[in-house]
Design a protein around this motif. Sequence first.
Motif, PDB file in Angstrom:
ATOM      1  N   GLU A   1      36.605  42.497  26.458  1.00  0.00           N
ATOM      2  CA  GLU A   1      37.546  41.439  26.863  1.00  0.00           C
ATOM      3  C   GLU A   1      37.770  40.433  25.725  1.00  0.00           C
ATOM      4  O   GLU A   1      38.859  39.872  25.599  1.00  0.00           O
ATOM      5  CB  GLU A   1      37.064  40.711  28.120  1.00  0.00           C
ATOM      6  CG  GLU A   1      36.730  41.598  29.328  1.00  0.00           C
ATOM      7  CD  GLU A   1      37.940  42.238  30.008  1.00  0.00           C
ATOM      8  OE1 GLU A   1      39.020  42.280  29.404  1.00  0.00           O
ATOM      9  OE2 GLU A   1      37.775  42.706  31.151  1.00  0.00           O
TER      10      GLU A   1
ATOM     11  N   HIS B   1      38.336  49.329  33.633  1.00  0.00           N
ATOM     12  CA  HIS B   1      37.227  48.416  33.940  1.00  0.00           C
ATOM     13  C   HIS B   1      36.931  48.410  35.439  1.00  0.00           C
ATOM     14  O   HIS B   1      35.765  48.394  35.850  1.00  0.00           O
ATOM     15  CB  HIS B   1      37.571  46.991  33.476  1.00  0.00           C
ATOM     16  CG  HIS B   1      37.678  46.862  31.991  1.00  0.00           C
ATOM     17  ND1 HIS B   1      38.169  45.749  31.363  1.00  0.00           N
ATOM     18  CD2 HIS B   1      37.349  47.725  30.993  1.00  0.00           C
ATOM     19  CE1 HIS B   1      38.142  45.924  30.051  1.00  0.00           C
ATOM     20  NE2 HIS B   1      37.650  47.114  29.799  1.00  0.00           N
TER      21      HIS B   1
ATOM     22  N   GLU C   1      42.450  47.329  32.370  1.00  0.00           N
ATOM     23  CA  GLU C   1      41.925  46.710  33.602  1.00  0.00           C
ATOM     24  C   GLU C   1      41.612  47.790  34.637  1.00  0.00           C
ATOM     25  O   GLU C   1      40.662  47.679  35.411  1.00  0.00           O
ATOM     26  CB  GLU C   1      42.933  45.707  34.187  1.00  0.00           C
ATOM     27  CG  GLU C   1      43.523  44.695  33.202  1.00  0.00           C
ATOM     28  CD  GLU C   1      42.503  43.872  32.452  1.00  0.00           C
ATOM     29  OE1 GLU C   1      41.282  44.046  32.663  1.00  0.00           O
ATOM     30  OE2 GLU C   1      42.915  43.044  31.624  1.00  0.00           O
TER      31      GLU C   1
ATOM     32  N   GLU D   1      39.478  42.281  37.986  1.00  0.00           N
ATOM     33  CA  GLU D   1      40.198  43.333  37.262  1.00  0.00           C
ATOM     34  C   GLU D   1      41.544  43.623  37.929  1.00  0.00           C
ATOM     35  O   GLU D   1      42.546  43.847  37.252  1.00  0.00           O
ATOM     36  CB  GLU D   1      39.358  44.614  37.183  1.00  0.00           C
ATOM     37  CG  GLU D   1      38.098  44.477  36.327  1.00  0.00           C
ATOM     38  CD  GLU D   1      38.402  44.204  34.854  1.00  0.00           C
ATOM     39  OE1 GLU D   1      39.509  44.553  34.396  1.00  0.00           O
ATOM     40  OE2 GLU D   1      37.541  43.630  34.171  1.00  0.00           O
TER      41      GLU D   1
HETATM   42 FE   LIG Z   1      39.216  43.871  32.062  1.00  0.00          FE
END
Ligand SMILES: [Fe+2]
Lengths: 193, 91
Positions: free
Chosen positions: A65, A169, A166, A136
């Motif tokens: 990030e 993740h 995202e 996320e």
């Molecule tokens: Fe992320």
Amino acid sequence: MWVYEKKLQYPVRVTRPNPGLAKNIITQYGGPDGELAASLRYLTQRYTMPTGQAIAVLNDIGTEELAHMEIVAALVYGLLQGASIEMIKKAGMDGYYADHDKALYFVNAVGAPWTATYIQSKGDPIADLHENLAAEEKARATYEYLIQLSDDPEVTDVLRFLRQREIVHFQRFGETLDLVQEHLNHRHYFYAP
Amino acid sequence: MREDRERMEMLKELQELSFVALEFNLYLDTHPCDRRALAEYNCFTQAYQAAKMRYERMYGPITNFGYAPSQYPWQWIETPWPWQIGSEEDC
Ligand SMILES: [Fe+2]
């Protein structure tokens, strides 16, 4: 300890100044679902994760990030660089300009400064991992809104990359939630905490 | 200018290799017993390290703090920094 790599994770090319787009994209720098919030959220939650596995995921995604924060900064920087005062005024970015010139600062799309209240660190790994799953999804949604707002294909390409991350993740946090739940159940049955 | 294009191509290769390594890394964080993914991670790590050394020999270090040597004079301070690359006027 962190080591800096003098390269972006994904190439950023900005050839047309566009303060209006910068004004919106900056929310992924300093807004509630932005990359600073994401990074700090995961990096600070990692201390109280119960397993090496969960710590690794928070450590590594928190680090990625930071690289995304740098990509967003490169976008905003590039979009502001050649912008004239006229363009800045027309885009409604004159208030930002009054406080920051064309410097990078942690604000959301309407200028509210970043705050630690955007994130939580609860000490309860199940609660924290659920927060991260939601974070996320919120970041993914924000990138989708930004893609709708973008009128520059070069910028849209970078936003798509960030949106995709995202999703990955979210996947890794979901697996981590399962693994941590398994760990906690196992511990419950075989020995007292 | 040709050197510039070469540099951008090498940089893109670095970005690709390190991205694949990162992606396998995150996957392995939740699948530590996947031997195939581990082999891929190790393979891409080697490829990334080799490409990084090639790039650094030509354009200076992309890591500091003891992770890459520098020629004289200290190369770390050389521009462009990453956010200066894509925003410069292309000539
Ligand atoms: Fe992320």
